[in-house]
Design a protein around this motif. Structure first.
Motif, PDB file in Angstrom:
ATOM      1  N   GLY A  20       0.541  -1.377  -0.255  1.00 46.89           N
ATOM      2  CA  GLY A  20       0.080  -0.447  -0.421  1.00 46.89           C
ATOM      3  C   GLY A  20       1.243   1.582   0.271  1.00 46.89           C
ATOM      4  N   ALA A  23       2.499   1.578  -3.585  1.00 47.67           N
ATOM      5  CA  ALA A  23       1.468   1.735  -4.395  1.00 47.67           C
ATOM      6  C   ALA A  23       1.357   3.399  -4.467  1.00 47.67           C
ATOM      7  CB  ALA A  23      -0.103   1.347  -4.563  1.00 47.67           C
ATOM      8  N   LEU A  26       4.316   6.229  -5.724  1.00 47.52           N
ATOM      9  CA  LEU A  26       4.727   6.557  -7.002  1.00 47.52           C
ATOM     10  C   LEU A  26       3.721   8.218  -7.174  1.00 47.52           C
ATOM     11  CD1 LEU A  26       5.571   3.635  -8.586  1.00 47.52           C
ATOM     12  CD2 LEU A  26       7.025   5.104  -7.908  1.00 47.52           C
ATOM     13  N   PRO A  27       2.528   7.715  -6.774  1.00 45.64           N
ATOM     14  CA  PRO A  27       1.603   9.229  -7.529  1.00 45.64           C
ATOM     15  C   PRO A  27       2.106  10.757  -6.492  1.00 45.64           C
ATOM     16  CG  PRO A  27       0.625   7.377  -6.982  1.00 45.64           C
ATOM     17  CD  PRO A  27       1.397   6.400  -6.661  1.00 45.64           C
ATOM     18  N   ALA A  30       4.877  10.840  -9.123  1.00 45.77           N
ATOM     19  CA  ALA A  30       4.229  12.188  -9.895  1.00 45.77           C
ATOM     20  C   ALA A  30       3.339  12.779  -9.668  1.00 45.77           C
ATOM     21  CB  ALA A  30       3.333  10.865 -10.585  1.00 45.77           C
ATOM     22  N   HIS A  31       3.218  13.316  -8.470  1.00 44.73           N
ATOM     23  CA  HIS A  31       2.745  14.889  -7.918  1.00 44.73           C
ATOM     24  C   HIS A  31       3.624  16.056  -8.237  1.00 44.73           C
ATOM     25  CE1 HIS A  31       0.192  17.921  -5.910  1.00 44.73           C
ATOM     26  NE2 HIS A  31       1.357  17.555  -5.220  1.00 44.73           N
ATOM     27  N   PRO A  35       3.790  18.219 -15.100  1.00 35.30           N
ATOM     28  CA  PRO A  35       3.201  18.968 -15.212  1.00 35.30           C
ATOM     29  C   PRO A  35       1.858  18.899 -13.810  1.00 35.30           C
ATOM     30  CG  PRO A  35       2.790  18.038 -16.937  1.00 35.30           C
ATOM     31  CD  PRO A  35       3.231  16.428 -16.259  1.00 35.30           C
ATOM     32  N   ARG A  36       1.700  19.965 -13.782  1.00 34.96           N
ATOM     33  CA  ARG A  36      -0.430  19.945 -13.828  1.00 34.96           C
ATOM     34  C   ARG A  36      -1.015  21.511 -14.512  1.00 34.96           C
ATOM     35  NH1 ARG A  36      -0.841  17.759  -8.898  1.00 34.96           N
ATOM     36  NH2 ARG A  36      -2.147  19.543  -8.133  1.00 34.96           N
TER      37      ARG A  36
ATOM     38  N   ASP B  89      -0.826  13.223 -13.601  1.00 37.98           N
ATOM     39  CA  ASP B  89      -1.880  12.825 -12.785  1.00 37.98           C
ATOM     40  C   ASP B  89      -3.167  13.366 -12.377  1.00 37.98           C
ATOM     41  OD1 ASP B  89      -3.093  10.528 -11.133  1.00 37.98           O
ATOM     42  OD2 ASP B  89      -1.697  11.152  -9.037  1.00 37.98           O
ATOM     43  N   TYR B 105      -5.171   1.242  -5.250  1.00 33.89           N
ATOM     44  CA  TYR B 105      -4.987   1.211  -4.212  1.00 33.89           C
ATOM     45  C   TYR B 105      -5.024  -0.270  -4.142  1.00 33.89           C
ATOM     46  CZ  TYR B 105      -2.423   6.049  -3.866  1.00 33.89           C
ATOM     47  OH  TYR B 105      -2.766   6.798  -4.146  1.00 33.89           O
ATOM     48  N   ILE B 255       0.518   7.282 -13.646  1.00 34.46           N
ATOM     49  CA  ILE B 255       0.855   5.988 -12.629  1.00 34.46           C
ATOM     50  C   ILE B 255      -0.689   5.391 -12.017  1.00 34.46           C
ATOM     51  CG2 ILE B 255       1.238   7.324 -10.699  1.00 34.46           C
ATOM     52  CD1 ILE B 255       3.359   4.706 -12.640  1.00 34.46           C
ATOM     53  N   ARG B 256      -1.658   5.886 -11.711  1.00 35.55           N
ATOM     54  CA  ARG B 256      -2.573   5.440 -11.290  1.00 35.55           C
ATOM     55  C   ARG B 256      -3.407   4.311 -12.252  1.00 35.55           C
ATOM     56  NH1 ARG B 256      -4.377   7.852  -6.309  1.00 35.55           N
ATOM     57  NH2 ARG B 256      -3.096   9.708  -6.764  1.00 35.55           N
ATOM     58  N   TYR B 259      -1.103   1.479 -13.309  1.00 31.46           N
ATOM     59  CA  TYR B 259      -1.395   0.396 -11.409  1.00 31.46           C
ATOM     60  C   TYR B 259      -2.257  -0.830 -12.221  1.00 31.46           C
ATOM     61  CZ  TYR B 259       1.000   2.706  -8.040  1.00 31.46           C
ATOM     62  OH  TYR B 259       2.051   3.420  -7.252  1.00 31.46           O
TER      63      TYR B 259
END
Lengths: 123, 423
Positions: A20, A23, A26-27, A30-31, A35-36, B89, B105, B255-256, B259
């Motif tokens: 968990g 997992a 990684l996000p 990525a944050h 880019p946002r 994301d 998740y 990345i989500r 998964y």
């Protein structure tokens, strides 16, 4: 199995935690790396390029509900067979007759559901 | 795992594991390493499988496939992962933000948790539990939760339809899957995956597929249910690109999104490992009989090479099965939703139930008549062995002949010719 500090179930808890966390890591990465740039078009829900129409929170076919009900009934019946399958030698013919009766009831149920048309997908 | 760690503490660190306080540190470190190792292993397998499948698909379609990153393109999956991490994301503002974020998740942890009980070789698995197979069935259901959550939370019609379809499919096929798994369980009399393997033998005729006709039929049907539970073609309706865009993951990016694909490709390993455990003899090595193994264990002299060889045997079986699944995917077209549901409920469920009863009848009968002596493989010289051989010779020959007759008839009708120049 004798009780043990690393017992049969502790690795499950640890793996749940570790996987968990990995997992989730990684996000987070990525944050910071990704880019946002939000835009109105990008935030619309995807409808093949057309402007999206109405909300997706709408009613859907009742047949999924029927499938879910059937699943609960039959899955629990299957679960009941597992303890017998491990122990059937000790139970012998008595156990076999019981399970055969149980399975017959189940098949009658399936026949009823079938006859009622719950298994027909296109209605 | 405990014994191995205790031996390590005793022989390498020269401490008594019962009294030494530091053994807790060793246990904790080992547990963390196992959790980390299994997750990484799952991800690696998924990545390599994605590359391998793309290469095979390309081969089957007379293309080349990814061959640029690393030797023969083997590092393609790392490049893909890196790309997915540096992508935006995106979380649609109209979606249910929290559910949308946590849904992957569930898929990932449900996938990683299956590896905890999966055997990899003789005495080689993170943990052994007496409800092993049952646990596997339970934990794969976590993936359904993730799929339903993502379908609902996305607030997109494609995702909703895809999620509902996926959930209906996976839960439906769980029932015949669970029933058909009972056939090998009855033959082994245990739910522990290692015990199921130990009830089989090293040679193909010792495997559960070839021990009874019920096992033989159950093997093929179980294979089909596993394909459906893993959303693989011909049961890939939940993400049928030509109908539903990308199903429940339509709104995901970065990345989500990755998964879901990681879990899907990694599931190939899980499926293949379960099938080979239940029906194909798992890590059993030919020429090493149960008596030999028991003798080694009693004397405490299991050769180190046996660990390696059994692991190699198991991995070979898994890889072969994975290739079969890939081959099926690039050969068969997708079936329709109504076909998918009727195959499950109208055929697999009643047949599965019948097989369980017949397998149980065979087992109870042989146990009542011959006791435990009738367990296990039948030597070829005995009448039982001859009967086995005759049955499987016919069961193998008839479909083979029919298959080739059909193929040659089709070739004759279309006036096609067999072209093997590509090989």
């Amino acid at each position: 199995m004798s009780p043990s500090p690393v017992g049969p179930y502790l690795p499950l808890a640890v793996t749940l935690l570790v996987s968990g966390l990995m997992a989730a890591a990684l996000p987070v990465l990525a944050h910071f790396l990704g880019p946002r740039r939000a835009s109105k078009v990008k935030s619309e829900s995807f409808e093949c390029g057309s402007v999206s129409e109405g909300s997706a929170r709408q009613r859907f076919a009742v047949k999924f509900y029927v499938v879910a009900l059937l699943f609960i009934v039959f899955d629990i019946e299957t679960v009941f067979l597992y303890p017998w399958a491990v122990n059937f030698k000790a139970l012998g013919w008595f156990g076999y007759a019981e399970v055969a009766a149980f399975a017959a009831t189940l098949l009658v149920g399936l026949a009823y559901v079938w006859k009622k048309g719950a298994l027909e997908w296109e209605t | 795992m405990q014994e191995t760690l205790d031996r390590l503490i005793r022989e390498v660190l020269h401490e008594d594991p019962q009294v030494w306080a530091g053994s807790w540190v060793v246990y904790a470190a080992a547990l963390l390493a196992v959790g980390f190792g299994l997750t990484v292993f799952g991800a690696l397998v998924a990545g390599l499988t994605s590359w391998w499948e793309r290469r095979i698909a390309a081969r089957m379609q007379s293309r080349i496939g990814p061959n640029r990153v690393g030797p023969q393109g083997t590092l393609q999956f790392l490049a893909d992962a890196l790309k997915l991490i540096v992508k935006e994301d995106l979380v649609p503002p109209e979606s249910d933000q929290m559910l949308f974020r946590i849904a992957p998740y569930f898929v990932m942890t449900g996938f990683a948790l299956t590896f905890v009980v999966l055997p990899f070789g003789y005495h080689l698995s993170a943990t052994r539990m007496n409800v092993g197979l049952f646990y596997l069935i339970a934990v794969t259901a976590l993936v359904v939760v993730g799929i339903m959550l993502s379908g609902w939370a996305s607030n997109s019609k494609w995702a909703l339809f895809g999620g509902m379809r996926a959930a209906a499919q996976v839960v439906s096929y769980e029932i015949p899957g669970g029933m058909l798994a009972l056939v090998p369980i009855l033959m082994a009399g245990s739910l522990d995956l290692h015990e199921i393997i130990r009830a089989q033998g090293g040679f193909p005729w010792d495997w559960f597929v070839f021990q009874t006709p019920w096992g033989f039929i159950a093997f093929f049907l179980f294979f089909a249910t596993q394909l459906a539970e893993g959303n693989r073609t011909p049961f890939d309706l939940p993400e049928a690109e030509s109908e539903l865009v990308a199903g429940y993951m339509t709104e995901y990016s970065g990345i989500r999104f990755g998964y879901y694909f990681l879990a899907e490709w990694g599931n190939l390993w899980v499926m293949s490992a379960v099938i080979s455990t239940l029906f194909l003899g798992g890590w059993q090595v030919p020429f090493v009989s149960a008596e030999t193994l028991a003798g080694w264990e009693a004397a405490g002299t299991v050769p180190v090479a046996f660990y390696g060889v059994s692991t190699a045997v198991f991995v070979t079986k898994v890889v072969v099965l994975m290739n079969v699944i890939i081959w099926v995917r690039w050969t068969l077209p997708r079936i329709r939703v109504d076909q998918m549901m009727s195959v499950c409920w109208k055929y697999l469920v009643p047949i599965g139930m019948g097989l369980v009863l017949l397998a149980a009848l065979t087992e109870v009968l042989s146990f009542q008549l011959f006791g435990d002596a009738a367990k296990g493989p039948a030597p070829l010289g005995t009448p039982r062995g001859a009967l086995h051989l005759a049955f499987f010779a016919v069961a193998g020959a008839v479909p083979t002949v029919l298959f080739f007759r059909k193929i040659f008839r089709n070739i004759r009708l279309t006036g096609d010719r067999i072209d093997l120049t590509n090989w």
